[in-house]
Design an enzyme around this catalytic site. Structure first.
Site, PDB file in Angstrom:
ATOM      1  N   ARG A  16      28.234 -34.901 -17.348  1.00 22.39           N
ATOM      2  CA  ARG A  16      27.949 -34.020 -18.478  1.00 22.39           C
ATOM      3  C   ARG A  16      27.280 -32.701 -18.079  1.00 22.39           C
ATOM      4  O   ARG A  16      27.144 -31.791 -18.891  1.00 22.39           O
ATOM      5  CB  ARG A  16      27.089 -34.770 -19.512  1.00 22.39           C
ATOM      6  N   ASP A 103      16.905 -38.405 -12.290  1.00 21.89           N
ATOM      7  CA  ASP A 103      17.188 -37.384 -13.303  1.00 21.89           C
ATOM      8  C   ASP A 103      16.082 -37.302 -14.358  1.00 21.89           C
ATOM      9  O   ASP A 103      16.276 -36.790 -15.436  1.00 21.89           O
ATOM     10  CB  ASP A 103      18.560 -37.633 -13.952  1.00 21.89           C
ATOM     11  N   ASN A 385      15.167   4.505   9.793  1.00 23.61           N
ATOM     12  CA  ASN A 385      14.917   3.467  10.795  1.00 23.61           C
ATOM     13  C   ASN A 385      16.198   2.865  11.355  1.00 23.61           C
ATOM     14  O   ASN A 385      16.153   2.021  12.224  1.00 23.61           O
ATOM     15  CB  ASN A 385      14.055   2.350  10.181  1.00 23.61           C
TER      16      ASN A 385
HETATM   17  C1  UD1 Z   1      20.251 -46.265 -18.256  1.00 24.81           C
HETATM   18  C2  UD1 Z   1      19.763 -47.613 -18.771  1.00 24.81           C
HETATM   19  C3  UD1 Z   1      19.324 -47.452 -20.216  1.00 24.81           C
HETATM   20  C4  UD1 Z   1      18.262 -46.393 -20.336  1.00 24.81           C
HETATM   21  C5  UD1 Z   1      18.742 -45.082 -19.731  1.00 24.81           C
HETATM   22  C6  UD1 Z   1      17.618 -44.097 -19.663  1.00 24.81           C
HETATM   23  C7  UD1 Z   1      20.998 -49.386 -17.653  1.00 24.81           C
HETATM   24  C8  UD1 Z   1      22.133 -50.323 -17.723  1.00 24.81           C
HETATM   25  N1  UD1 Z   1      20.819 -48.567 -18.684  1.00 24.81           N
HETATM   26  O1  UD1 Z   1      21.395 -45.927 -18.979  1.00 24.81           O
HETATM   27  O2  UD1 Z   1      18.827 -48.674 -20.709  1.00 24.81           O
HETATM   28  O3  UD1 Z   1      17.907 -46.202 -21.684  1.00 24.81           O
HETATM   29  O4  UD1 Z   1      19.215 -45.301 -18.405  1.00 24.81           O
HETATM   30  O5  UD1 Z   1      18.093 -42.852 -19.217  1.00 24.81           O
HETATM   31  O6  UD1 Z   1      20.257 -49.415 -16.689  1.00 24.81           O
HETATM   32  N2  UD1 Z   1      22.801 -44.555 -11.175  1.00 24.81           N
HETATM   33  C9  UD1 Z   1      23.144 -44.872  -9.876  1.00 24.81           C
HETATM   34  N3  UD1 Z   1      24.242 -45.614  -9.650  1.00 24.81           N
HETATM   35  C10 UD1 Z   1      25.015 -46.113 -10.639  1.00 24.81           C
HETATM   36  C11 UD1 Z   1      24.654 -45.811 -11.978  1.00 24.81           C
HETATM   37  C12 UD1 Z   1      23.538 -45.032 -12.219  1.00 24.81           C
HETATM   38  O7  UD1 Z   1      22.493 -44.439  -8.937  1.00 24.81           O
HETATM   39  O8  UD1 Z   1      25.988 -46.814 -10.335  1.00 24.81           O
HETATM   40  C13 UD1 Z   1      21.597 -43.745 -11.418  1.00 24.81           C
HETATM   41  C14 UD1 Z   1      21.876 -42.386 -11.997  1.00 24.81           C
HETATM   42  O9  UD1 Z   1      22.002 -41.407 -10.993  1.00 24.81           O
HETATM   43  C15 UD1 Z   1      20.631 -42.129 -12.839  1.00 24.81           C
HETATM   44  C16 UD1 Z   1      20.205 -43.506 -13.270  1.00 24.81           C
HETATM   45  O10 UD1 Z   1      20.790 -44.420 -12.356  1.00 24.81           O
HETATM   46  O11 UD1 Z   1      19.596 -41.547 -12.087  1.00 24.81           O
HETATM   47  C17 UD1 Z   1      20.613 -43.838 -14.688  1.00 24.81           C
HETATM   48  O12 UD1 Z   1      22.004 -43.791 -14.786  1.00 24.81           O
HETATM   49  P1  UD1 Z   1      22.755 -43.424 -16.116  1.00 24.81           P
HETATM   50  O13 UD1 Z   1      24.194 -43.526 -15.918  1.00 24.81           O
HETATM   51  O14 UD1 Z   1      22.222 -42.132 -16.645  1.00 24.81           O
HETATM   52  O15 UD1 Z   1      22.269 -44.635 -17.042  1.00 24.81           O
HETATM   53  P2  UD1 Z   1      22.449 -44.770 -18.574  1.00 24.81           P
HETATM   54  O16 UD1 Z   1      23.792 -45.303 -18.870  1.00 24.81           O
HETATM   55  O17 UD1 Z   1      22.049 -43.505 -19.214  1.00 24.81           O
HETATM   56 CA    CA Z   2      21.029 -41.347 -18.315  1.00 27.89          CA
END
Ligand code: UD1
Ligand code: CA
Length: 456
Positions: A16, A103, A385
């Protein structure tokens, strides 16, 4: 207890953001978000920490050059649980493992410490918050006594679960040994087909272990950045935090909303900073420094009592006490001003030492120059210069007076107490204490008359 072992998740794609730059490298207050979270986690441990990276792999690794980080590749992003599983074997069994999101740059060390401390009374502690709009987040499901039961992701939630205000920030802590056991049992049986870290909560509950939620009072502190609208919003919050610290340290700020610090600013007391000033990199201000509107100051040391007038740019320069700079001055890298020097309007300096009390007041370029004390440089003086290939040095002694509109063709020396006549092009040494000038002699043509228009 063994030291906290942080695992920072930074592998997500960040679709996004619509950017070629990996999301976690986008900057908040001049620093990549991932670096913010690393710096914050470092306050909780002086041992190693793990960063799980994937999307934008090498670029992420290269932009964070520091020791004590174990980089763990998550080649395919199969969810937060899968991400943690890549790094969990590095964690000692009895260490509290802190899961952090790269993030979420504004998270405070005090908040994370509170989360870690909660592990004294629980097997798992999760940081939650109550944002104005909980849409998109995992919801915290509690029983009738308020005990945490599970986390349900938005996409897996029914209507009544979606009505829950309290959400998962993603930050959680449990012992290494517990995470290792839970993570092995995760399955991707959910709406997104992912391994959810959040399923650890219901597993702990099923084992009849205590799960505690620490509620973060300020939702913005725990807000993750998914797009550039959130990036801009959290940038404002970061700026507000910095400027408040600055004001509490004794600096007067004309308008806290119109001052940006992208880096580190240290300031002595009773400085005054007017509107639209931008600080970049590492800047130190002494006491009683006055900065007028629209200045950009980068990687500089500014001494006590310096007055920087409007629209001045300073980069990689050192300015001693009581100097007067601008308006519209440009100090480029390698400029060093001794005390009480004056650099006036439309003056550019580069790789130049200006001695105590010397003045370059108007419309000049002074580069690759060594200038003594109490010198006066007239308007429109240029150090030539550069011959198109090489740079050469200009040396100016003490108490020199250079008349206006002079070119000093380097390499050249103007000795102590020399005076240069206005409009000169100086190519050879100007001897001490004497008047030197190099310009065509003035003459008057007797009887000359202006031409008149021919009659047709
Ligand atoms: C996640 C949480 C959700 C929470 C939200 C807060 C889970 C299943 N869900 O959702 O409950 O409210 O964060 O922002 O945990 N990342 C990895 N590898 C992956 C997937 C994600 O490193 O395979 C990292 C991303 O870079 C990020 C973080 O994990 O820093 C969260 O990932 P994101 O995809 O934003 O999670 P959400 O679906 O938003
Ligand atoms: Ca997120």
């Amino acid at each position: 207890m063994t030291q906290v072992f942080p695992i920072i998740l930074a592998a997500g794609q960040g679709t996004r953001m619509r950017s070629d730059l990996p999301k976690v490298l986008h900057a908040v207050a001049g620093k990549p978000m991932l670096q913010h979270v690393i710096d914050t986690c470092r306050k909780l441990t002086n041992d190693r920490l793990a960063v799980v990276y994937g999307h934008g792999g090498e670029q992420v690794k290269q932009s964070i050059q520091e020791d004590g980080i174990v980089w763990v590749l998550q080649a395919e992003q199969k969810g937060t649980g899968h991400a943690v599983a890549q790094a969990i074997e590095l964690a000692p069994d009895d260490a509290p493992v802190l899961i952090a999101y790269a993030d979420t740059p504004l998270i405070r060390p005090e908040t994370l410490q509170q989360l870690v401390n909660t592990l004294d009374k629980a097997a798992l502690a999760v940081l939650t918050t109550k944002p104005v709009n909980p849409t998109g987040y995992g919801r915290i499901v509690r029983n009738e006594h308020g005990a945490v039961l599970k986390i349900v992701e938005e996409k897996d939630a029914n209507e009544s679960t979606r009505a829950i205000q309290e959400i998962n920030t993603g930050f959680m802590v449990a012992k290494g040994v517990d995470f290792k056991r839970w993570l092995k049992r995760l399955t991707p049986n959910n709406a997104q087909g992912e391994y959810y870290l959040t399923d650890c909560i219901s597993m702990a509950v099923a084992e009849q272990r205590e799960v505690k939620a620490v509620i973060c009072a300020d939702p913005l502190e725990a807000e993750g950045i998914n797009n550039r609208v959130q990036l801009a919003r959290l940038e404002r919050v970061a700026q507000q935090r910095q400027v408040e610290a600055l004001m509490l340290a004794g600096v007067t700020v004309a308008d806290p909303a119109r001052l940006d610090i992208r880096g580190q600013l240290k300031a002595g007391k009773d400085c005054f900073i007017d509107i639209n000033v931008l600080f970049l990199g590492e800047v130190t201000l002494g006491e009683r420094v006055i900065i007028e509107p629209n200045c950009v100051i980068q990687d500089a040391k500014i001494g006590d009592g310096v007055h920087i007038k409007a629209n001045t740019c300073i980069e990689s320069a050192v300015v001693a006490a009581d100097c007067d700079i601008g308006p519209f001055a440009r100090l480029r890298p390698g400029t060093v001003l001794a005390e009480q020097a004056k650099i006036g309007n439309f003056v550019e300096t580069k790789k130049t030492n200006i001695g105590k009390g010397s003045k370059v007041s108007h419309l000049s370029y002074i580069g690759d120059t060594e200038m003594g004390e109490e010198v006066n440089i007239g308007a429109g003086t240029i150090t030539c210069n550069y011959d198109g290939v090489n740079k050469f040095k200009t040396t100016i002694g003490d108490r020199v007076f250079v008349g206006s509109c002079t070119q000093l063709v380097a390499p050249v020396t103007i000795e102590d107490d020399a005076t240069i006549g206005a409009g000169s092009t100086i190519t050879k040494t100007a001897p001490a204490g004497q008047l030197t000038l190099a310009r065509a002699k003035q003459m008057t043509v007797k009887g000359w008359q202006r031409p008149v228009k021919e009659q047709k």
